[in-house]
Design a protein around this motif. Structure first.
Motif, PDB file in Angstrom:
ATOM      1  N   LYS A 104       0.821  -1.218   0.000  1.00 15.82           N
ATOM      2  CA  LYS A 104       0.000   0.000   0.000  1.00 15.82           C
ATOM      3  C   LYS A 104       0.852   1.264   0.000  1.00 15.82           C
ATOM      4  O   LYS A 104       0.510   2.255  -0.637  1.00 15.82           O
ATOM      5  N   GLN A 105       1.967   1.216   0.735  1.00 16.65           N
ATOM      6  CA  GLN A 105       2.855   2.387   0.762  1.00 16.65           C
ATOM      7  C   GLN A 105       3.369   2.697  -0.644  1.00 16.65           C
ATOM      8  O   GLN A 105       3.439   3.855  -1.063  1.00 16.65           O
ATOM      9  N   ASP A 106       3.726   1.609  -1.329  1.00 19.97           N
ATOM     10  CA  ASP A 106       4.243   1.754  -2.691  1.00 19.97           C
ATOM     11  C   ASP A 106       3.140   2.347  -3.598  1.00 19.97           C
ATOM     12  O   ASP A 106       3.393   3.241  -4.415  1.00 19.97           O
ATOM     13  N   ALA A 107       1.913   1.861  -3.404  1.00 26.54           N
ATOM     14  CA  ALA A 107       0.793   2.378  -4.198  1.00 26.54           C
ATOM     15  C   ALA A 107       0.619   3.870  -3.910  1.00 26.54           C
ATOM     16  O   ALA A 107       0.390   4.684  -4.819  1.00 26.54           O
ATOM     17  N   TYR A 108       0.764   4.227  -2.637  1.00 29.26           N
ATOM     18  CA  TYR A 108       0.626   5.626  -2.252  1.00 29.26           C
ATOM     19  C   TYR A 108       1.683   6.479  -2.954  1.00 29.26           C
ATOM     20  O   TYR A 108       1.394   7.529  -3.512  1.00 29.26           O
ATOM     21  N   LYS A 109       2.929   5.953  -2.936  1.00 31.57           N
ATOM     22  CA  LYS A 109       4.023   6.696  -3.578  1.00 31.57           C
ATOM     23  C   LYS A 109       3.730   6.901  -5.069  1.00 31.57           C
ATOM     24  O   LYS A 109       3.886   7.990  -5.617  1.00 31.57           O
ATOM     25  N   MET A 110       3.265   5.816  -5.694  1.00 32.09           N
ATOM     26  CA  MET A 110       3.002   5.900  -7.139  1.00 32.09           C
ATOM     27  C   MET A 110       1.895   6.902  -7.432  1.00 32.09           C
ATOM     28  O   MET A 110       2.042   7.789  -8.269  1.00 32.09           O
ATOM     29  N   LEU A 111       0.772   6.728  -6.721  1.00 29.63           N
ATOM     30  CA  LEU A 111      -0.382   7.564  -7.040  1.00 29.63           C
ATOM     31  C   LEU A 111      -0.101   9.029  -6.722  1.00 29.63           C
ATOM     32  O   LEU A 111      -0.535   9.920  -7.468  1.00 29.63           O
ATOM     33  N   LEU A 155      -5.112  14.797  -6.518  1.00 27.89           N
ATOM     34  CA  LEU A 155      -5.758  13.841  -5.621  1.00 27.89           C
ATOM     35  C   LEU A 155      -5.509  14.239  -4.170  1.00 27.89           C
ATOM     36  O   LEU A 155      -4.359  14.421  -3.764  1.00 27.89           O
ATOM     37  N   SER A 156      -6.585  14.360  -3.417  1.00 33.12           N
ATOM     38  CA  SER A 156      -6.389  14.694  -1.995  1.00 33.12           C
ATOM     39  C   SER A 156      -5.912  13.440  -1.265  1.00 33.12           C
ATOM     40  O   SER A 156      -6.120  12.312  -1.729  1.00 33.12           O
ATOM     41  N   GLU A 157      -5.283  13.644  -0.108  1.00 32.84           N
ATOM     42  CA  GLU A 157      -4.788  12.521   0.705  1.00 32.84           C
ATOM     43  C   GLU A 157      -5.931  11.546   1.010  1.00 32.84           C
ATOM     44  O   GLU A 157      -5.777  10.337   0.929  1.00 32.84           O
ATOM     45  N   GLU A 158      -7.070  12.128   1.325  1.00 28.23           N
ATOM     46  CA  GLU A 158      -8.207  11.305   1.730  1.00 28.23           C
ATOM     47  C   GLU A 158      -8.645  10.389   0.581  1.00 28.23           C
ATOM     48  O   GLU A 158      -8.832   9.187   0.738  1.00 28.23           O
ATOM     49  N   LEU A 159      -8.758  11.015  -0.586  1.00 23.70           N
ATOM     50  CA  LEU A 159      -9.181  10.257  -1.769  1.00 23.70           C
ATOM     51  C   LEU A 159      -8.164   9.164  -2.092  1.00 23.70           C
ATOM     52  O   LEU A 159      -8.527   8.008  -2.354  1.00 23.70           O
ATOM     53  N   LEU A 160      -6.891   9.554  -1.993  1.00 21.25           N
ATOM     54  CA  LEU A 160      -5.821   8.593  -2.294  1.00 21.25           C
ATOM     55  C   LEU A 160      -5.937   7.348  -1.430  1.00 21.25           C
ATOM     56  O   LEU A 160      -5.934   6.217  -1.921  1.00 21.25           O
ATOM     57  N   TRP A 161      -6.047   7.585  -0.096  1.00 22.68           N
ATOM     58  CA  TRP A 161      -6.079   6.436   0.821  1.00 22.68           C
ATOM     59  C   TRP A 161      -7.357   5.625   0.675  1.00 22.68           C
ATOM     60  O   TRP A 161      -7.345   4.404   0.760  1.00 22.68           O
ATOM     61  N   GLU A 162      -8.445   6.354   0.413  1.00 23.99           N
ATOM     62  CA  GLU A 162      -9.705   5.621   0.223  1.00 23.99           C
ATOM     63  C   GLU A 162      -9.567   4.677  -0.971  1.00 23.99           C
ATOM     64  O   GLU A 162      -9.967   3.510  -0.933  1.00 23.99           O
ATOM     65  N   GLY A 175      -0.510   1.524 -10.268  1.00 21.57           N
ATOM     66  CA  GLY A 175      -1.351   1.543  -9.073  1.00 21.57           C
ATOM     67  C   GLY A 175      -2.773   2.009  -9.299  1.00 21.57           C
ATOM     68  O   GLY A 175      -3.444   2.432  -8.360  1.00 21.57           O
ATOM     69  N   TYR A 176      -3.265   1.951 -10.536  1.00 14.69           N
ATOM     70  CA  TYR A 176      -4.681   2.290 -10.734  1.00 14.69           C
ATOM     71  C   TYR A 176      -5.286   1.473 -11.871  1.00 14.69           C
ATOM     72  O   TYR A 176      -4.580   0.974 -12.742  1.00 14.69           O
TER      73      TYR A 176
END
Ligand SMILES: O=c1[nH]cc([C@@H]2O[C@H](COP(=O)(O)OP(=O)(O)OP(=O)(O)O)[C@@H](O)[C@H]2O)c(=O)[nH]1
Length: 633
Positions: A104-111, A155-162, A175-176
C-alpha cells in the motif's frame, strides 16, 4: 469474424496468452479470439537502466514472458503452441518507470507521483510464432508497443487512501485501474484506452494484419468490405481463398520476392502457394469482353528500386544535422530548418517531407518534429545514436557500393576506385589517412557496438572467466558492458596504437564507469595479453583465410585448456541467404566472408576449440563460444 478477418485467421491455431491478467483475457476474448491461458513465470526483473527508452523495457519483458511460456510448453508438456502472446504494461512519469505496487505504501508513492500530472502508459506486446523442427523449438518474434497519455486530477490525501484501501491498485501498473474506480481519478486520456487497461487491441490487430496480409499498398483495385472499418492498415484484408493463414509463408514469399525470383516457381514456395495469387485485385473486362486479372503489383521490387533514395534522404538529413535541430520535441517550419542548415527552403521542405514519409519525422500544421525513434537513434549525441554509422555509410560505404558492378566482375573491393590512394585498411597505413577518417570510422564502430554490446555480453554465462581480452575492441563498448554484467571480470581492450590513442573521447562518464584496460598493439604481430577468454567481435568476416590462420593459431597457442574464444558476428543460415544484412555486407567484397553457424563451428574446431555453442540473438550480432580442448581431448 466479419469485423476483423485477422482474428478469424487464428481460429485453426493453438493460440496461447502468456498472461495472468484477467483484463487481457477479457479484451481478447471479447473480440472472439480463442486461446489458452498459460501465465508466464518470467520474473519482471530486467535492468531498467539498461534500456535506452522505457518502451524497450516493456517490449523486452513482454517478449521474455512469451518466450518463457513457449519454451516451457515445448519442453515440459511437449505441446508446441502456434502462437504465444505476451504483454507488459508500465507507467512512466518523468524518468520513473512504475509497475505494479508491491504494497500500500508503494501504491501511495506511485499515485501521489501521478497526482495532477500527465503520464504515459506503455504496453509492450510480443507475438511469438512457434514451430518445432527436429524436436527443437523455433520462434519468430514480432513485437511492438503502444503509448497512451493519461492526466490525473489533483488527488487529496483522503481520496488517495480511500482508493488504496479499496484494494484496486495492487495488481495494476502505476497503481490504478482506469476501467473501474481509478477512472474517477482521470482528467483525460489521449490514445488507446484499452492500452491503459493492459492490451492495445487496435495495434495488435494491425500487426496481425501486417503479418497475415502483407501490405500491397499499390494494389490496382481493392475489394471493398463493407463491414471492415476503413482503418488504413486493414485496407488490404480479404478472407478470400488467395490468402495464406500463415505469416511465415508470407515471410518466405517476401524473401523470395526480395531476391527478385519469380514466386510461383521458387523452391521455397510454401505448399499452400495460394498466398502468391493476386490478393485484393478484381477481374477487369478487356476490350474483347474477356475477364483478366491484373498482375500483382510488384511492391517489394518497387520498394527496392527506390531504396537508395530513402537511404540517401536519411544520410543527408543526418549529415545536415536535421534530427539534432528537431530534438527534444522542437517543432520547426521548413524555413527555420533551412536557415539553420544553410540550405534552400524548397530543398529543405522536400527533404523534411521525405523524412516524414519514411517515418523519421512527424509533420503537423505547426511544422516538423522528430519521431520517438529519430530522437533515440538519429540525434547525434544520444547514447544509442546511429549517427556515426550513418555518416560512415554515406561517406564511405556509399562510394564503395557505387562501384559494385566492377566489384562483382572483379571480385575485389573497390577502395582504390572509390577513394583514390587509400589503402584497404584504414588503420594500417597512417600516411594516407586523416585523423578525421579514423575518428569517423571509430564513431561508426562505436555506434554499432552500443547497439549490439548487450546482446553479445549476455549471450552466454561468462561467470567462470576472470580475465578477458577483446582483440580489436576499439572504443571498449563491449568491454564496459562485460564488466557491468560481470563485475569480477578483468577486461583488456587490445587494438592498434592509432585506435587506442583516440579512445579517450568515447569513454563513458558518470559514477558507474567500469574499469577497463586499453593496450596498444597489433594482434597479427605483437604478443597478446594473457586472458582466459578472448573476444573477436566483427573481425573475422573481414579477414582472408591466411590472416585468420595467423590470428586463430596465435589465440589457440596462448589459450590454456578451459579458456575460450568468443566470436561476435552475424551468423548466416545454412543456405546463406539470411539475414539479408550480412548477405548484403558481403557485397563490399572485403577479402573475408560471412559464415554460417556450421562454418564458424568448423573454423573454431580446426583451431582446437570444442563444445562450440552458437547464440542467435535475433538482433544485429550473434555470438559463438568455443572452449580450448583439455589435454584429454
Ligand atoms: O488502468 C489499468 N492499468 C493497468 C491494469 C493492469 O495492470 C497489469 C499490468 O501488469 P503486467 O503488465 O505486469 O501484467 P500482469 O497483470 O502481471 O500479468 P502478466 O501475467 O501478463 O505478467 C495488467 O494486468 C493490466 O491489465 C489495469 O487493469 N488497468
Amino acid at each position: 469474424m466479419a469485423l476483423n478477418p485477422v482474428i478469424g485467421k487464428l481460429v485453426s491455431k493453438r493460440v496461447v496468452l502468456a498472461s495472468a491478467s484477467p483484463r487481457r483475457q477479457e479484451i481478447l476474448a471479447n473480440v472472439g479470439l480463442r486461446f489458452e491461458v498459460v501465465p508466464s513465470w518470467f520474473k519482471e526483473t530486467l535492468e531498467k537502466s539498461s534500456f535506452a527508452v522505457p518502451y524497450e523495457y516493456a517490449i523486452e519483458t513482454a517478449k521474455q514472458k512469451a518466450l518463457e511460456v513457449a519454451n516451457r510448453m515445448h519442453l515440459k508438456h511437449l505441446r508446441t503452441p502456434d502462437i504465444v502472446i505476451g504483454a507488459d504494461t508500465i507507467v512512466t512519469v518523468g524518468k520513473q518507470i512504475l509497475e505494479k505496487p508491491v504494497d500500500k505504501q508503494d501504491a501511495y508513492k506511485m499515485l501521489s507521483s501521478l497526482s495532477g500530472k500527465e503520464h504515459s502508459v506503455f504496453t509492450g506486446v510480443a507475438i511469438v510464432h512457434c514451430s518445432s523442427k527436429d524436436n527443437r523449438l523455433e520462434t519468430e518474434v514480432t513485437d511492438f508497443y503502444e503509448e497512451t497519455k493519461v492526466k490525473f486530477a489533483e488527488l487529496s490525501e483522503e481520496l488517495l487512501w480511500e482508493y488504496i484501501h479499496s484494494g484496486e491498485p495492487m495488481d495494476k501498473a502505476g497503481g490504478y485501474g482506469i476501467q473501474a474506480l481509478g477512472g474517477m481519478l482521470v482528467e483525460y486520456v489521449h490514445g488507446d484506452f484499452l492500452n491503459v487497461v493492459g492490451f492495445p487491441l487496435n495495434h495488435f490487430c494491425k500487426k496481425l494484419a501486417e503479418l497475415y496480409y502483407p501490405p500491397l499498398k499499390h494494389t490496382i483495385q481493392h475489394v471493398k468490405h463493407d463491414s471492415i472499418p476503413s482503418v488504413e492498415t486493414f485496407e488490404n484484408l480479404s478472407d478470400g481463398e488467395s490468402d495464406s493463414s500463415n505469416p511465415m509463408q508470407h515471410k518466405s514469399a517476401n524473401k523470395l520476392e526480395r531476391n527478385g525470383v519469380p514466386l510461383s516457381g521458387a523452391i521455397h514456395t510454401p505448399v499452400n502457394s495460394g498466398s502468391i495469387q493476386p490478393v485484393c485485385t478484381v477481374a477487369v473486362e478487356n476490350q474483347s469482353g474477356v475477364m483478366e486479372y491484373p498482375a500483382k503489383f510488384p511492391s517489394k521490387i518497387v520498394e527496392l528500386m527506390d531504396g537508395f533514395r530513402a537511404s540517401k534522404a536519411l544520410f543527408v538529413a543526418s549529415k545536415l544535422k536535421v534530427f539534432d535541430l528537431l530534438k527534444d520535441k522542437c517543432i520547426l517550419k521548413p524555413v527555420d530548418v533551412a536557415n539553420k542548415i544553410e540550405a534552400s527552403v524548397c530543398g529543405t521542405e522536400r527533404l523534411l517531407d521525405a523524412c516524414a514519409s519514411l517515418g523519421l519525422l512527424e509533420k503537423t500544421h505547426q511544422g516538423y518534429s522528430n519521431t520517438d525513434s529519430a530522437n533515440t537513434y538519429l540525434v547525434s549525441d544520444r547514447e544509442y545514436s546511429l549517427h556515426g554509422y550513418i555518416i560512415h555509410s554515406n561517406d564511405r560505404l556509399w562510394h564503395l557500393f557505387t562501384h559494385l558492378e566492377v566489384a562483382v566482375k572483379e571480385g575485389t573491393m573497390q577502395t582504390h576506385q572509390a577513394f583514390g590512394k587509400e589503402t584497404e585498411d584504414l588503420f594500417q597505413d597512417s600516411s594516407y589517412h586523416s585523423v578525421e577518417a579514423k575518428q569517423r570510422f571509430m564513431t561508426a564502430m562505436h555506434s554499432i557496438a552500443k547497439l549490439t554490446a548487450r546482446d553479445v555480453a549476455t549471450a552466454f554465462d561468462l561467470s567462470q572467466f576472470r580475465s578477458v581480452c577483446d582483440l580489436g575492441g576499439c572504443t571498449g563498448v563491449l568491454a564496459h558492458e562485460l564488466v557491468q554484467k560481470n563485475p569480477n571480470l578483468n577486461v583488456t581492450v587490445f587494438d592498434l596504437p592509432d585506435v587506442i590513442a583516440n579512445v579517450s573521447c568515447f569513454q563513458p562518464s558518470g559514477q558507474h564507469i567500469t574499469p577497463v584496460t586499453f593496450t596498444a598493439g597489433d594482434f597479427f604481430k605483437d604478443n597478446l595479453p594473457e586472458a582466459d577468454l578472448y573476444i573477436l567481435s566483427l573481425i573475422l568476416h573481414d579477414l582472408n583465410d591466411e590472416k585468420i590462420h595467423i590470428l586463430l593459431s596465435k589465440i589457440s597457442a596462448i589459450c590454456k585448456p578451459g579458456s575460450a574464444l568468443l566470436l561476435a558476428e552475424i551468423v548466416l543460415d545454412e543456405e546463406k541467404t539470411h539475414p539479408p544484412r550480412a548477405v548484403l555486407q558481403s557485397l563490399s567484397m572485403t577479402e573475408g566472408k560471412q559464415r554460417s553457424g556450421s562454418e564458424y563451428k568448423q573454423l573454431l574446431e580446426k583451431y582446437g576449440f570444442t563444445n562450440v555453442q552458437i547464440k542467435i540473438t535475433g538482433n544485429v550480432l550473434d555470438a559463438i563460444l568455443g572452449f580450448k580442448k583439455t589435454s584429454a581431448h
